[in-house]
Enzyme design. Structure first.
Site, PDB file in Angstrom:
ATOM      1  N   ASP A  97       0.860  -1.192   0.000  1.00  0.00           N
ATOM      2  CA  ASP A  97       0.000   0.000   0.000  1.00  0.00           C
ATOM      3  C   ASP A  97       0.895   1.241   0.000  1.00  0.00           C
ATOM      4  OD1 ASP A  97      -2.355   1.410   0.088  1.00  0.00           O
ATOM      5  OD2 ASP A  97      -2.701   1.164   2.239  1.00  0.00           O
TER       6      ASP A  97
HETATM    7  N1  LIG Z   1       4.962   6.865  12.708  1.00  0.00           N
HETATM    8  C1  LIG Z   1       4.284   7.926  12.306  1.00  0.00           C
HETATM    9  N2  LIG Z   1       4.778   9.151  12.472  1.00  0.00           N
HETATM   10  C2  LIG Z   1       4.092  10.227  12.063  1.00  0.00           C
HETATM   11  N3  LIG Z   1       2.888  10.189  11.453  1.00  0.00           N
HETATM   12  C3  LIG Z   1       2.325   8.999  11.243  1.00  0.00           C
HETATM   13  C4  LIG Z   1       2.994   7.803  11.653  1.00  0.00           C
HETATM   14  N4  LIG Z   1       2.204   6.755  11.325  1.00  0.00           N
HETATM   15  C5  LIG Z   1       1.115   7.268  10.740  1.00  0.00           C
HETATM   16  N5  LIG Z   1       1.171   8.622  10.672  1.00  0.00           N
HETATM   17  C6  LIG Z   1       0.176   9.518  10.100  1.00  0.00           C
HETATM   18  O1  LIG Z   1      -1.141   8.983  10.267  1.00  0.00           O
HETATM   19  C7  LIG Z   1      -1.773   8.747   9.006  1.00  0.00           C
HETATM   20  C8  LIG Z   1      -2.656   7.511   9.061  1.00  0.00           C
HETATM   21  O2  LIG Z   1      -1.844   6.374   9.385  1.00  0.00           O
HETATM   22  P1  LIG Z   1      -2.003   5.056   8.563  1.00  0.00           P
HETATM   23  O3  LIG Z   1      -1.747   5.346   7.125  1.00  0.00           O
HETATM   24  O4  LIG Z   1      -1.178   4.022   9.208  1.00  0.00           O
HETATM   25  O5  LIG Z   1      -3.526   4.733   8.843  1.00  0.00           O
HETATM   26  P2  LIG Z   1      -4.701   4.308   7.888  1.00  0.00           P
HETATM   27  O6  LIG Z   1      -5.875   4.156   8.757  1.00  0.00           O
HETATM   28  O7  LIG Z   1      -4.287   3.152   7.086  1.00  0.00           O
HETATM   29  O8  LIG Z   1      -4.911   5.560   6.987  1.00  0.00           O
HETATM   30  P3  LIG Z   1      -5.164   5.673   5.409  1.00  0.00           P
HETATM   31  O9  LIG Z   1      -6.417   4.972   5.127  1.00  0.00           O
HETATM   32  O10 LIG Z   1      -5.225   7.160   5.229  1.00  0.00           O
HETATM   33  O11 LIG Z   1      -3.983   5.052   4.730  1.00  0.00           O
HETATM   34  C9  LIG Z   1      -0.614   8.637   8.036  1.00  0.00           C
HETATM   35  O12 LIG Z   1      -0.983   8.934   6.730  1.00  0.00           O
HETATM   36  C10 LIG Z   1       0.384   9.637   8.616  1.00  0.00           C
HETATM   37  O13 LIG Z   1       0.024  10.937   8.204  1.00  0.00           O
END
Ligand SMILES: Nc1ncnc2c1ncn2[C@@H]1O[C@H](COP(=O)(O)OP(=O)(O)OP(=O)(O)O)[C@@H](O)[C@H]1O
Ligand SMILES: [Mg+2]
Length: 333
Positions: A97
């Site tokens: 992804d």
């Molecule tokens: N380790 C980290 N440090 C800083 N920001 C983070 C980190 N992990 C995640 N984020 C932020 O949080 C957002 C959402 O995290 P993630 O992509 O893991 O979740 P998701 O629920 O799968 O979201 P999406 O559907 O938008 O992909 C990321 O796009 C990023 O902006």
């Protein structure tokens, strides 16, 4: 395909598994330059919560901010694509992804990937298959690309290699006529899968997942460098894999492993005697009928309850192969 997606959704809902994927990738890329994933805080991670190192970087979806920060935009594309291919081919474990929103660039230019809810895995067979088809297309060696499909057991032996190579030429050649920056390896793979279906190759979910991610990763690279050349970026990674896994050094290692297995077997004299007998009795039949072994045939056989028969054959094959190796060693020695 549907079952694979169901399973990956289930895994995505349990955050401990996402943490485990992130931790596995962290180990794989520990010595790589230019790409990493955040460290997991296991004490504060459970089924519904994932806690990890905070990444202070700019998201690759914010192209303007990345440019404003003075990062080398051409390098970003190369790093993202080469990292992805490295993970798929070397580790057999890739982030499935890898869109702009899940990638950060740290102040030192390192790309940091988050969100490992969906990952893909390639078996040893699929890794080799992937490397060989990409290498074959880079070299315009359609015959080789065709043969790889047969060797992997993905296309049945009843199909004709030459006609298959001809079909591959039909998708490869138009691509060489295009300007480098419009060529998409992900698109090439999707055309390839259309062709392979014509030749009775079953859809392989892990390769489709890889192909879809490749399209996304190329998109990321092009958003920073519209003239991004996928072939040039991919070539060093693919060549390195081919040399390391399939080159002369790898062949030597394979031979040495075979010899070691043979010597181990020599110490087990009783089995050896049985092996010799089996060899003399069954080798002609095995050669005549040939056994094609891959994940699919094994799966089908397990379904049919015939697996033990075939596994018996495999055991004998291993003994036979070891005997041939020993014989060779004795002659040479
Ligand atoms: N380790 C980290 N440090 C800083 N920001 C983070 C980190 N992990 C995640 N984020 C932020 O949080 C957002 C959402 O995290 P993630 O992509 O893991 O979740 P998701 O629920 O799968 O979201 P999406 O559907 O938008 O992909 C990321 O796009 C990023 O902006
Ligand atoms: Mg995300």
């Amino acid at each position: 395909m549907v079952e694979t997606l169901t399973q990956s959704t289930r895994i995505e809902m349990d955050l401990r598994l996402e943490a485990a994927a992130s931790s596995e990738m962290a180990e794989n890329v520990a010595h790589d330059k230019g790409f990493r994933v955040p460290a997991i805080d296991w004490e504060r991670t459970g089924r519904d919560v994932i806690t990890m190192e905070w990444i202070d970087g700019i998201k690759l979806s914010d192209v303007k901010a990345v440019i404003a920060a003075g990062h080398d935009t051409k390098k970003i594309g190369v790093t993202v694509v080469q990292s992805f291919l490295q993970h798929a081919m070397r580790d057999g474990f890739f982030h499935a992804d890898m869109h702009q929103g899940n990638l950060f660039i740290a102040p030192d230019g390192t790309i940091v990937a988050v969100d490992l809810g969906i990952v893909g895995r390639l078996s040893r067979n699929s890794k080799r298959f992937l490397a060989e088809i990409l290498y074959g297309f880079i070299q315009r060696d359609y015959r080789r690309v065709a043969e790889v499909h047969f060797e992997a057991g993905y296309v049945p032996r009843t199909q004709d290699v030459a006609s298959f190579a001809q079909a591959l030429r039909a998708i490869g050649e138009p691509i060489y006529g295009q300007p480098a920056e419009t060529i998409s390896m992900g698109h090439l793979l999707s055309l390839l899968f259309e062709i392979t279906q014509l030749f009775e190759m079953q859809t392989r979910p892990e390769l489709v997942l890889l192909q879809k991610t490749m399209v996304v990763v190329e998109g990321v690279a092009r958003s920073f460098d519209p003239k991004f050349n996928m072939w040039v970026a991919a070539e060093p990674v693919v060549s390195e894999y081919i040399m390391a896994e399939l080159g002369p050094a790898a062949k030597l290692k394979e031979a040495r492993d075979g010899l070691e297995a043979g010597l181990k077997l020599l110490r087990k004299a009783p089995e050896l005697a049985v092996g010799l007998e089996v060899l003399s009795r069954e080798l002609p039949e095995l050669i005549e009928n040939g056994i094609r072994l891959n994940d699919d045939t094994l799966y089908d056989l397990v379904q049919d309850g015939k697996a033990s028969i075939i596994l018996g054959h495999v055991e004998r094959w291993v003994i036979a192969a070891a005997l041939v190796t020993i014989a060779g060693a004795l002659v040479l020695g």
